[in-house]
Design a protein around this motif. Structure first.
Motif, PDB file in Angstrom:
ATOM      1  N   ILE A   1       0.865  -1.185   0.000  1.00 41.51           N
ATOM      2  CA  ILE A   1       0.000   0.000   0.000  1.00 41.51           C
ATOM      3  C   ILE A   1       0.902   1.237   0.000  1.00 41.51           C
ATOM      4  O   ILE A   1       1.185   1.842   1.032  1.00 41.51           O
ATOM      5  CB  ILE A   1      -0.963  -0.009   1.201  1.00 41.51           C
ATOM      6  CG1 ILE A   1      -1.756  -1.322   1.229  1.00 41.51           C
ATOM      7  CG2 ILE A   1      -1.926   1.169   1.132  1.00 41.51           C
ATOM      8  CD1 ILE A   1      -2.684  -1.473   2.427  1.00 41.51           C
ATOM      9  N   SER A   2       1.389   1.566  -1.176  1.00 41.33           N
ATOM     10  CA  SER A   2       2.332   2.664  -1.363  1.00 41.33           C
ATOM     11  C   SER A   2       1.599   4.002  -1.374  1.00 41.33           C
ATOM     12  O   SER A   2       0.367   4.069  -1.319  1.00 41.33           O
ATOM     13  CB  SER A   2       3.062   2.479  -2.695  1.00 41.33           C
ATOM     14  OG  SER A   2       2.116   2.542  -3.769  1.00 41.33           O
ATOM     15  N   ASN A   3       2.367   5.077  -1.485  1.00 42.27           N
ATOM     16  CA  ASN A   3       1.755   6.401  -1.587  1.00 42.27           C
ATOM     17  C   ASN A   3       0.888   6.505  -2.833  1.00 42.27           C
ATOM     18  O   ASN A   3      -0.174   7.152  -2.806  1.00 42.27           O
ATOM     19  CB  ASN A   3       2.837   7.484  -1.602  1.00 42.27           C
ATOM     20  CG  ASN A   3       3.467   7.688  -0.236  1.00 42.27           C
ATOM     21  OD1 ASN A   3       2.840   7.430   0.797  1.00 42.27           O
ATOM     22  ND2 ASN A   3       4.710   8.142  -0.217  1.00 42.27           N
ATOM     23  N   ASP A   4       1.314   5.862  -3.933  1.00 40.26           N
ATOM     24  CA  ASP A   4       0.499   5.885  -5.159  1.00 40.26           C
ATOM     25  C   ASP A   4      -0.832   5.175  -4.934  1.00 40.26           C
ATOM     26  O   ASP A   4      -1.881   5.637  -5.406  1.00 40.26           O
ATOM     27  CB  ASP A   4       1.256   5.230  -6.317  1.00 40.26           C
ATOM     28  CG  ASP A   4       2.376   6.098  -6.853  1.00 40.26           C
ATOM     29  OD1 ASP A   4       2.392   7.306  -6.527  1.00 40.26           O
ATOM     30  OD2 ASP A   4       3.233   5.579  -7.590  1.00 40.26           O
ATOM     31  N   ILE A   5      -0.804   4.052  -4.233  1.00 35.45           N
ATOM     32  CA  ILE A   5      -2.041   3.331  -3.916  1.00 35.45           C
ATOM     33  C   ILE A   5      -2.932   4.192  -3.023  1.00 35.45           C
ATOM     34  O   ILE A   5      -4.148   4.328  -3.266  1.00 35.45           O
ATOM     35  CB  ILE A   5      -1.726   1.983  -3.221  1.00 35.45           C
ATOM     36  CG1 ILE A   5      -1.132   0.984  -4.215  1.00 35.45           C
ATOM     37  CG2 ILE A   5      -2.976   1.411  -2.558  1.00 35.45           C
ATOM     38  CD1 ILE A   5      -2.129   0.381  -5.189  1.00 35.45           C
ATOM     39  N   LYS A   6      -2.364   4.785  -1.987  1.00 33.47           N
ATOM     40  CA  LYS A   6      -3.142   5.639  -1.088  1.00 33.47           C
ATOM     41  C   LYS A   6      -3.795   6.782  -1.843  1.00 33.47           C
ATOM     42  O   LYS A   6      -4.984   7.082  -1.648  1.00 33.47           O
ATOM     43  CB  LYS A   6      -2.246   6.185   0.025  1.00 33.47           C
ATOM     44  CG  LYS A   6      -1.712   5.149   0.970  1.00 33.47           C
ATOM     45  CD  LYS A   6      -0.692   5.774   1.919  1.00 33.47           C
ATOM     46  CE  LYS A   6       0.119   4.727   2.647  1.00 33.47           C
ATOM     47  NZ  LYS A   6       1.226   5.315   3.424  1.00 33.47           N
ATOM     48  N   ASN A   7      -3.032   7.422  -2.718  1.00 29.17           N
ATOM     49  CA  ASN A   7      -3.582   8.553  -3.478  1.00 29.17           C
ATOM     50  C   ASN A   7      -4.688   8.104  -4.426  1.00 29.17           C
ATOM     51  O   ASN A   7      -5.719   8.777  -4.560  1.00 29.17           O
ATOM     52  CB  ASN A   7      -2.469   9.251  -4.263  1.00 29.17           C
ATOM     53  CG  ASN A   7      -1.472   9.969  -3.371  1.00 29.17           C
ATOM     54  OD1 ASN A   7      -1.806  10.358  -2.246  1.00 29.17           O
ATOM     55  ND2 ASN A   7      -0.255  10.149  -3.844  1.00 29.17           N
ATOM     56  N   ALA A   8      -4.489   6.952  -5.072  1.00 31.77           N
ATOM     57  CA  ALA A   8      -5.476   6.463  -6.037  1.00 31.77           C
ATOM     58  C   ALA A   8      -6.787   6.104  -5.361  1.00 31.77           C
ATOM     59  O   ALA A   8      -7.877   6.466  -5.832  1.00 31.77           O
ATOM     60  CB  ALA A   8      -4.919   5.260  -6.789  1.00 31.77           C
ATOM     61  N   TYR A   9      -6.706   5.397  -4.226  1.00 31.10           N
ATOM     62  CA  TYR A   9      -7.937   4.971  -3.549  1.00 31.10           C
ATOM     63  C   TYR A   9      -8.593   6.120  -2.788  1.00 31.10           C
ATOM     64  O   TYR A   9      -9.815   6.135  -2.623  1.00 31.10           O
ATOM     65  CB  TYR A   9      -7.663   3.774  -2.647  1.00 31.10           C
ATOM     66  CG  TYR A   9      -7.473   2.509  -3.458  1.00 31.10           C
ATOM     67  CD1 TYR A   9      -8.527   1.640  -3.697  1.00 31.10           C
ATOM     68  CD2 TYR A   9      -6.246   2.211  -4.044  1.00 31.10           C
ATOM     69  CE1 TYR A   9      -8.363   0.503  -4.468  1.00 31.10           C
ATOM     70  CE2 TYR A   9      -6.064   1.086  -4.825  1.00 31.10           C
ATOM     71  CZ  TYR A   9      -7.131   0.234  -5.033  1.00 31.10           C
ATOM     72  OH  TYR A   9      -6.967  -0.890  -5.822  1.00 31.10           O
ATOM     73  N   SER A  10      -7.797   7.082  -2.373  1.00 27.88           N
ATOM     74  CA  SER A  10      -8.379   8.284  -1.767  1.00 27.88           C
ATOM     75  C   SER A  10      -9.176   9.060  -2.809  1.00 27.88           C
ATOM     76  O   SER A  10     -10.239   9.618  -2.499  1.00 27.88           O
ATOM     77  CB  SER A  10      -7.280   9.160  -1.169  1.00 27.88           C
ATOM     78  OG  SER A  10      -6.661   8.510  -0.066  1.00 27.88           O
ATOM     79  N   ALA A  11      -8.691   9.073  -4.051  1.00 26.86           N
ATOM     80  CA  ALA A  11      -9.442   9.718  -5.131  1.00 26.86           C
ATOM     81  C   ALA A  11     -10.745   8.965  -5.400  1.00 26.86           C
ATOM     82  O   ALA A  11     -11.799   9.579  -5.620  1.00 26.86           O
ATOM     83  CB  ALA A  11      -8.587   9.788  -6.397  1.00 26.86           C
ATOM     84  N   LEU A  12     -10.689   7.627  -5.365  1.00 21.96           N
ATOM     85  CA  LEU A  12     -11.911   6.838  -5.518  1.00 21.96           C
ATOM     86  C   LEU A  12     -12.877   7.116  -4.369  1.00 21.96           C
ATOM     87  O   LEU A  12     -14.094   7.175  -4.565  1.00 21.96           O
ATOM     88  CB  LEU A  12     -11.580   5.344  -5.558  1.00 21.96           C
ATOM     89  CG  LEU A  12     -10.905   4.791  -6.811  1.00 21.96           C
ATOM     90  CD1 LEU A  12     -10.646   3.300  -6.649  1.00 21.96           C
ATOM     91  CD2 LEU A  12     -11.743   5.045  -8.052  1.00 21.96           C
ATOM     92  N   HIS A  13     -12.326   7.285  -3.179  1.00 22.29           N
ATOM     93  CA  HIS A  13     -13.173   7.591  -2.019  1.00 22.29           C
ATOM     94  C   HIS A  13     -13.879   8.934  -2.193  1.00 22.29           C
ATOM     95  O   HIS A  13     -15.087   9.050  -1.927  1.00 22.29           O
ATOM     96  CB  HIS A  13     -12.313   7.605  -0.759  1.00 22.29           C
ATOM     97  CG  HIS A  13     -13.041   8.058   0.471  1.00 22.29           C
ATOM     98  ND1 HIS A  13     -14.097   7.353   1.013  1.00 22.29           N
ATOM     99  CD2 HIS A  13     -12.875   9.163   1.257  1.00 22.29           C
ATOM    100  CE1 HIS A  13     -14.544   7.988   2.085  1.00 22.29           C
ATOM    101  NE2 HIS A  13     -13.827   9.082   2.246  1.00 22.29           N
ATOM    102  N   ARG A  14     -13.161   9.931  -2.660  1.00 25.11           N
ATOM    103  CA  ARG A  14     -13.772  11.246  -2.866  1.00 25.11           C
ATOM    104  C   ARG A  14     -14.847  11.187  -3.945  1.00 25.11           C
ATOM    105  O   ARG A  14     -15.773  12.016  -3.953  1.00 25.11           O
ATOM    106  CB  ARG A  14     -12.693  12.270  -3.246  1.00 25.11           C
ATOM    107  CG  ARG A  14     -11.744  12.602  -2.090  1.00 25.11           C
ATOM    108  CD  ARG A  14     -10.879  13.803  -2.430  1.00 25.11           C
ATOM    109  NE  ARG A  14      -9.963  13.539  -3.536  1.00 25.11           N
ATOM    110  CZ  ARG A  14      -8.739  13.041  -3.391  1.00 25.11           C
ATOM    111  NH1 ARG A  14      -8.288  12.726  -2.186  1.00 25.11           N
ATOM    112  NH2 ARG A  14      -7.973  12.850  -4.458  1.00 25.11           N
TER     113      ARG A  14
END
Length: 243
Positions: free
Chosen positions: A121-134
């Motif tokens: 769960i890298s920073n890229d994964i966190k950013n991508a799924y946070s965008a999906l969350h938004r």
């Protein structure tokens, strides 16, 4: 419906977020590795999930997309509430909430993995799924003890499928409680299937089962087309636990 493979090999994805590899072309070893490359854009992630793929890789490797021969999945009504878990939940004053602290949940999942085998769960994964969350696509199910986050899980919800990504516990049975609460409210949320991705003894004891790839794809055809958002998993909602 997937198409039979004639020559199993890894697909190298192009720039189009709509390119979908054939699941049956996935390798037997390592089981399920099917494609490489692309990106983690919202459009690509939704399209790949809708067809049963999920990303799993460690930086600095390229993005790897997986579609195992047998899928570990949980039908919500099959959740196994053991006597010990039922007794444990009854003794707690925990509260299960939805989407109140997505970033903390995904960070906790990342930290939990890092403590064990190293995190994907890298920073890229966190950013991508946070965008999906938004965008209302990714959700967190959280277990709180007062104002302390003690466990939870996150995943992607499309149509009638919740694609589970990761879970964590800071207290005994906290992640199990999050999953149990999700299963308990699945009918109201119109969730018919929870994708657990890869088999583990832990998930099997909770009621998960293995589904052949072609059957899993057929279920996604029924449950994820079109990939509508799930309005039940609203921000700040609370999932009461009944045992």
């Amino acid at each position: 419906m997937t198409q039979p493979a004639t020559n199993k090999s890894i697909t190298y994805l192009n720039e189009s977020p709509f390119e979908i590899p054939f699941p049956e072309n996935a390798l037997d070893e390592p089981d399920g590795l099917c494609a490489m490359g692309g990106d983690l854009s919202k459009t690509r992630l939704i399209n790949m999930y809708q067809h049963g793929f999920f990303p799993w890789y460690s930086e600095p490797d390229p993005i790897l997309w997986w579609h195992p021969k047998e899928r570990c999945a949980l039908f919500p009504t099959d959740f196994h509430l053991s006597r010990s878990l039922k007794k444990h939940i009854k003794k707690q004053t925990w509260t299960v909430k939805v989407n109140t602290s997505f970033s903390d949940v995904i960070q906790a999942c990342s930290d939990s993995r890092a403590d064990k085998e190293g995190t994907w769960i890298s920073n890229d994964i966190k950013n991508a799924y946070s965008a999906l969350h938004r965008s209302g696509v990714a959700h967190s199910i959280e277990v709180w003890e007062g104002d302390l986050l003690i466990g939870g899980l996150y995943g992607v919800c499309l149509g009638r499928v919740f694609f589970g990504e990761s879970m964590f516990s800071r207290k005994e049975n906290a992640s199990k409680t999050a999953l149990y609460a999700l299963c308990q409210h699945a009918n109201a949320a119109n969730i018919h299937l929870i994708d657990c991705q890869v088999e583990s003894d832990h998930l099997i004891t909770l009621g998960a089962t293995l589904i052949p790839r072609i059957k899993f794809c057929d279920l996604l055809d029924d449950y994820c087309t079109p990939p509508q958002l799930n309005g039940y998993l609203q921000l700040n909602s609370i999932l009461p636990i009944q045992v």
